[in-house]
Structure formats: structure tokens, C-alpha cells
Design an enzyme around this catalytic site. Structure first.
Site, PDB file in Angstrom:
ATOM      1  N   CYS A  34       0.847  -1.211   0.000  1.00 49.55           N
ATOM      2  CA  CYS A  34       0.000   0.000   0.000  1.00 49.55           C
ATOM      3  C   CYS A  34       0.881   1.259   0.000  1.00 49.55           C
ATOM      4  O   CYS A  34       1.496   1.598   1.013  1.00 49.55           O
ATOM      5  CB  CYS A  34      -0.924  -0.037   1.218  1.00 49.55           C
ATOM      6  SG  CYS A  34      -1.781   1.508   1.557  1.00 49.55           S
ATOM      7  N   CYS A  37       0.045   3.908   2.586  1.00 47.70           N
ATOM      8  CA  CYS A  37       0.471   3.479   3.925  1.00 47.70           C
ATOM      9  C   CYS A  37       1.920   3.875   4.169  1.00 47.70           C
ATOM     10  O   CYS A  37       2.290   4.295   5.268  1.00 47.70           O
ATOM     11  CB  CYS A  37       0.332   1.962   4.075  1.00 47.70           C
ATOM     12  SG  CYS A  37      -1.350   1.334   3.872  1.00 47.70           S
TER      13      CYS A  37
END
Length: 283
Positions: A34, A37
Site C-alpha cells: 500500500c 500506507c
């Protein structure tokens, strides 16, 4: 240096539930693939160090701990949950600037030192959009057969939310321009703008999904809203999650939305990453 503490199912109760009886515990649900993230992580590590003793920061790898992600109904990454007295009391989704995270924490921790925001270009104002549209009209009037100027006008109309005329102008384009990369991009942008007309706000859609994670219309609209707001990573994540949950909804609307959205996302690495994940859901 304090950093977010990695938590697993084995120590979740001690590190999160029990710990939140003494001080607020921030839980960052993330995954290695991600990209948003990875941008949020250093911000949370910084806050973990700065507010040691007032705030505990933890992180959960959802790829390795799907049961914990399921327990919280995590549907988009990153998702950050704040725990107090053993219960979730607040959350947000998507990578946020440090200043926004501080503002989010402030009601729970009291006033926090402000962080100086990096200089950013000012968002286009309504006058800017008016000027751009007027200039596009003038340029096309002077050279009415120039294909790029026709596309410039459609782009300016979409920027001004002049949906009906944008649709008409796109329909009048010769096939070569309509099928060009830019023509397809503008057509896809128009399609998303039309879907978003009259749709609930992002906050309202988030609330609907918290009540019912299988509210597929809300998940689709959330992806559209996020995409048009410039949060492509979280938007694509919403479409992927819709695809994962129900391929039959809207005749595979999650996949179709992803394909349309790819033309609007300039981050080639992000598009390639999401294409791979989309392909894995097809078989």
C-alpha cells in the site's frame, strides 16, 4: 527513537485493549503493498516519539493479520483507529498530511503543537476556472478546426462543472479525437463527474459503510468521490474492495470503475500495482 509498535493477534489484547485503559492507543492498519500506507507511516512514527507517554502508536499488517482487520471491518488502507478504554472512539481512512492527523488527535489528547505546513501551490479559484474557460472559447473560435483546442474546451468545461455542454462537445468530436488518449480520459472524467452529481459527501458515505460494509452503492460512490477529490490511491482501493466483495454488483462495476479510473491516474507505478491486484481477482 520511539516508533509504531507492530501488533499481532497474539499480543493484540495486551498491546491495544489493555493499554488503551491507561492512555489512547492509535492503531494503523496497513499493508506492505500500500503506497499511501508508506507515506503515512513516517508521520505516525514521528508522533509516537513526540507524544510518548500520552499516546501509544501501534500498527497491524493486514496481510499477516486478516482476522484483526476483519474484527474492525477494515475496507480501505490505510485505516487508522483510535482506541480508548478498550473501545474504538474515532478513525480516518487514507494517507493524511501531518497537520490533519494532529487536528484529528487534538480532541482526544488536548491541544498539540502545530506543524508548519509545507508550501503548496494555491488551488485554482473560481475566477481561474472562468478565465480558463473564456480563453478556451476564444482560442477555439479563432481556430475552430484544431482538435487539441476542442479538447482544451472540454477540459475547461469540466473544470467549471459545465456538464451538459462538456457532454455535447465530447459528442461532437471527430472519431480520431474522441478515441485519442486525451479524449478517452476526458470521457471517463465526465462519466465520473456525472455519477458524483448529487452523491452524498465522503463523510456520509464513510458512515454508511461503517454501518454496513456490504453497502456496495456507497462503496462505489466513495471511490468516485475520492477519485475526483484527487485521492487516487484510496479511490482505487475502494473499487478493488467492491470488486473483491461482489463481482456481480452493477455487472462488475468495481472492475469497470478501475479500468475507467486508470486513465485519470498519472502515477504509473500505482496503476501497475493495482492492475496486478485486479488481475488476481479475475481468476
Amino acid at each position: 527513537m520511539s516508533q509504531a509498535i507492530a501488533v499481532t493477534t497474539a499480543d493484540f489484547e495486551a498491546e491495544v485493549i489493555h493499554a488503551s485503559m491507561d492512555l489512547p492507543v492509535l492503531v494503523d492498519f496497513w499493508a506492505p503493498w500500500c503506497a499511501p500506507c508508506r507515506s503515512l507511516g513516517p508521520i505516525l512514527d514521528k508522533l509516537a516519539e513526540e507524544f510518548a507517554g500520552r499516546l501509544k502508536v501501534t500498527k497491524i499488517n493486514t496481510d499477516e493479520e486478516p482476522q484483526l482487520a476483519g474484527l474492525f471491518g477494515i475496507r480501505s488502507l490505510p485505516t487508522v483507529v483510535l482506541m480508548k478504554d478498550g473501545q474504538p472512539v474515532d478513525h480516518f481512512m487514507g494517507a493524511q498530511p501531518e497537520g490533519v492527523v494532529r487536528q484529528w488527535l487534538e480532541p482526544h489528547l488536548g491541544a498539540l503543537p502545530e506543524v508548519e505546513a509545507p508550501a503548496v501551490a494555491a488551488a485554482p479559484t473560481a475566477v481561474d476556472a472562468d478565465t480558463a474557460l473564456a480563453e478556451a472559447r476564444r482560442a477555439l473560435a479563432e481556430s475552430p478546426d484544431t482538435a487539441e483546442l476542442k479538447l482544451d474546451l472540454v477540459e475547461a468545461l469540466l473544470r467549471k462543472q459545465e456538464i451538459d455542454e462538456a457532454r455535447t462537445r465530447l459528442g461532437e468530436l471527430p472519431a480520431a479525437e474522441a478515441e485519442s488518449d486525451r479524449g478517452r480520459r476526458l470521457a471517463n472524467q465526465l462519466a465520473f463527474v456525472q455519477v458524483a452529481q448529487g452523491a452524498p459527501s465522503i463523510a456520509e458515505l464513510d458512515a454508511r459503510l461503517l454501518r454496513d460494509p456490504d453497502d456496495h452503492p456507497a462503496r462505489h460512490l466513495l471511490g468516485v468521490r475520492l477519485l475526483l477529490d484527487g485521492d487516487a490511491p484510496t479511490a482505487l482501493e475502494s473499487f478493488l474492495e467492491l470488486m473483491r466483495r461482489d463481482r456481480k454488483f452493477g455487472d462488475d462495476l468495481g472492475r469497470k470503475s478501475l479500468v475507467q479510473a486508470f486513465s485519470l491516474v498519472d502515477d504509473a507505478d500505482l496503476v501497475a500495482q493495482v492492475r496486478r491486484r485486479m488481475s488476481s481477482l479475475l481468476f
